[in-house]
Design a protein around this motif. Structure first.
Motif, PDB file in Angstrom:
ATOM      1  N   TYR A   1       0.836  -1.196   0.000  1.00  0.00           N
ATOM      2  CA  TYR A   1       0.000   0.000   0.000  1.00  0.00           C
ATOM      3  C   TYR A   1       0.871   1.247   0.000  1.00  0.00           C
TER       4      TYR A   1
ATOM      5  N   LYS B   1      -3.199   1.846  -8.782  1.00  0.00           N
ATOM      6  CA  LYS B   1      -4.576   2.122  -8.394  1.00  0.00           C
ATOM      7  C   LYS B   1      -5.055   1.248  -7.245  1.00  0.00           C
ATOM      8  N   SER B   2      -4.750  -0.027  -7.284  1.00  0.00           N
ATOM      9  CA  SER B   2      -5.227  -0.940  -6.241  1.00  0.00           C
ATOM     10  C   SER B   2      -4.420  -0.851  -4.952  1.00  0.00           C
ATOM     11  N   GLN B   3      -3.260  -0.193  -5.024  1.00  0.00           N
ATOM     12  CA  GLN B   3      -2.418  -0.084  -3.821  1.00  0.00           C
ATOM     13  C   GLN B   3      -2.571   1.255  -3.097  1.00  0.00           C
TER      14      GLN B   3
END
Length: 296
Positions: free
Chosen positions: A162, A191-193
């Motif tokens: 993250y 984007k997902s992190q």
């Protein structure tokens, strides 16, 4: 020290948008002229009775908190007739509170553009806007765990759980961090992190506790935090310049004290203290928004 919620309780309820923004032109002109008199003239009159200190209420970005712990006592020591009341919070939140009529004398966001937006709405006292410092955008990690990367270039290849940034909807640092990710074409890749925090202090907490591997904040946020280390600076051309501004706003009750504080920020001693806390000197002609637009 006061929270953002405390300012809402003290804000005068405003029933219409027109009533929020309406300040008679004559009244605004008189207030501006009074401020200019504070800047250019010092008149001392011996008081017959010692007056109680007046209060100057300051709304300041979270990233100013560490520096202001030293600056505000110095200001009060030099101005014994003034007490400072300070409210810290995300710049965008403070700006919204001022629009709604919060009882603020001086506004100090982490991006001067927040002042410019208020100025366009007629909510800044003319002639009071200043740019007094700048800073850079930095990549950070916690001190407890090994950093997964060493520089911003490694973001393209390293495996990251993250990365924390401010919420662009509520914080100026989030807006600038999002600009950097988009400019670097990392927004889709990460984007997902990406984990959004309400403001810079929340980003620091996530990284310090190991809940995020990395974070992106202003240097002013990170330089004094012993649980945070700065890994690298984002390239200057990857985001808009980060210029700290100050202005007296339309709800100001102590215009004289506001002028004293704005002038105080320009003193060499105060500029040196700001640099110790991650700020950069800014050499900008001190002109208002309208004048700058005319020169473009």
């Amino acid at each position: 020290m006061y929270s953002i919620n405390s300012i809402s309780r003290q804000t005068t309820e405003v029933t219409t948008k027109a009533r929020r923004y309406a300040m008679p032109r004559r009244n605004l002109l008189l207030r501006s002229l009074l401020f200019l008199g504070v800047l250019t003239t010092t008149v001392w009159t011996a008081p017959s009775v010692q007056a109680a200190p007046e209060t100057v209420t300051i709304a300041a970005a979270n990233s100013l908190k560490d520096a202001f712990r030293k600056i505000l006592p110095l200001f009060e020591a030099h101005n014994k007739d003034i007490n400072v009341r300070v409210i810290y919070g995300p710049s965008l939140t403070l700006s919204k509170q001022i629009e709604e009529g919060a009882p603020i004398d001086v506004f100090l966001p982490s991006q001067v553009e927040e002042i410019d937006q208020l100025e366009k709405k007629g909510l800044v006292i003319q002639g009071t806007r200043r740019v007094y410092a700048g800073t850079s955008l930095v990549l950070i990690a916690g001190t407890e765990l090994p950093a997964p990367i060493a520089s911003v270039q490694d973001l393209r290849t390293a495996l990251i759980r993250y990365i924390a940034i401010g919420d662009p909807k509520t914080s100026s640092v989030g807006k600038v961090a999002a600009q950097y990710l988009k400019y670097s074409k990392l927004d889709s890749q990460l984007k997902s992190q990406v984990v959004y925090a309400e403001h810079s202090r929340a980003v620091l907490d996530l990284v310090a506790k190991g809940e995020a591997d990395l974070g992106i904040v202003y240097r002013t946020d990170a330089v004094s935090n012993k649980k945070i280390r700065i890994l690298d600076d984002a390239p200057e051309d990857s985001h808009q310049p980060i210029h700290y501004g100050v202005a007296a706003v339309w709800t100001a009750k102590n215009i004289s004290g506001a002028g004293d504080f704005i002038n105080f920020l320009g003193r060499p001693q105060i500029q040196a203290l700001l640099q110790d806390h991650g700020f950069d000197r800014i050499a900008e002609p001190q002109v208002g928004l309208a004048q700058r637009q005319e020169g473009q």
